[in-house]
Write an enzyme that holds these catalytic residues in place. Structure first.
Site, PDB file in Angstrom:
ATOM      1  CG  MET A   8      -1.992   1.062   1.196  1.00 40.28           C
ATOM      2  SD  MET A   8      -3.150   0.877   2.580  1.00 40.28           S
ATOM      3  CE  MET A   8      -4.325   2.168   2.184  1.00 40.28           C
ATOM      4  CG  LEU A  10      -1.823   5.735   2.301  1.00 39.91           C
ATOM      5  CD1 LEU A  10      -3.076   5.384   3.100  1.00 39.91           C
ATOM      6  CD2 LEU A  10      -1.567   7.228   2.360  1.00 39.91           C
ATOM      7  CB  SER A  11       2.783   1.197   4.074  1.00 39.55           C
ATOM      8  OG  SER A  11       3.855   0.530   4.680  1.00 39.55           O
ATOM      9  N   PRO A  12       5.152   3.701   4.759  1.00 39.87           N
ATOM     10  CG  PRO A  12       5.756   5.402   6.242  1.00 39.87           C
ATOM     11  CD  PRO A  12       4.623   4.449   5.923  1.00 39.87           C
ATOM     12  NE  ARG A  15       5.228   6.051   1.197  1.00 38.93           N
ATOM     13  CZ  ARG A  15       5.699   6.770   2.195  1.00 38.93           C
ATOM     14  NH1 ARG A  15       6.933   7.261   2.138  1.00 38.93           N
ATOM     15  NH2 ARG A  15       4.965   7.017   3.258  1.00 38.93           N
TER      16      ARG A  15
END
Length: 217
Positions: A8, A10-12, A15
């Site tokens: 997802m 949004l998730s650091p 990323r």
């Protein structure tokens, strides 16, 4: 066979895996999971990862979760050399230390400060939690003193993991200006990491919209 990544933006942690994959030149078969609608609880995903967390990677017969383990695996298996995850025991230990620091202290403290308001309906942030986050950022500032990257003057997986966190802090209204080494390093990451804007920026922009809830709290 393609490498599947359940993620997802949004998730650091997700990323950080995307950044690592860019650095090693691996194409991922991205499978978006919307945690907000509990897609991670579907039986077919739980069969892959009983902890139903993201990111989760499937590379052949290997099913792996925990983002930092995925990052070091990708660097170890697919990088052209060992610069991203050095084989020298002392240097690798320094990289590992920062991975654990991010997991158990830096990102953990951000989550304790921000996520109750952003995702769980808490009305006000706890200022003592912000103080604890700045304490951790102060430690990171010290760790970054005297060299360009997280560990010495070469990029490692520690940079991918840490920048995914710190760039999230920045768009969440956390004042980084008192941490000068952190802000200088963050600028280097934005300008110098391969695929930074493709792998990290979209998710950062998404979380910035949610992080508006923190303003004035």
């Amino acid at each position: 066979m393609p490498i599947d990544l359940y993620y997802m933006p949004l998730s650091p942690p997700c990323r950080s895996v995307l950044l690592t994959a860019k650095a090693v030149g691996v194409d991922l078969n991205l499978k978006l999971l919307d945690l907000m609608t509990k897609e991670q609880m579907k039986p077919d995903f739980v069969a892959i990862n009983p902890q139903h967390s993201v990111p989760t990677m499937v590379d052949g017969d290997l099913k792996l979760w925990e983002s930092r383990a995925i990052c070091t695996y990708l660097a170890s298996k697919y990088a052209k050399d060992d610069s991203l995850y050095p084989s020298d025991p002392k240097t690798r230990a320094l990289v590992d230390r920062l991975l654990y620091f991010d997991m158990g202290t830096l990102y953990q403290r951000y989550g304790e400060y921000a996520y109750p308001v952003m995702f769980f309906g808490q009305e006000k942030v706890d200022p003592t939690k912000l103080e604890k986050l700045h304490e951790a950022l102060g430690w990171l500032d010290g760790f970054l003193a005297g060299h360009d990257w997280a560990v010495g003057n070469s990029v490692t997986v520690a940079d991918f993991v840490l920048v995914a966190s710190v760039s999230t802090f920045e768009v969440s209204g956390i004042d980084l200006s008192k941490h000068r080494n952190v802000t200088a390093w963050l600028a280097r990451c934005k300008n110098g990491l391969r695929g930074y804007h493709e792998a990290n920026t979209p998710g950062v922009n998404d979380i910035a919209k949610i992080a508006k809830k923190l303003v004035g709290k």
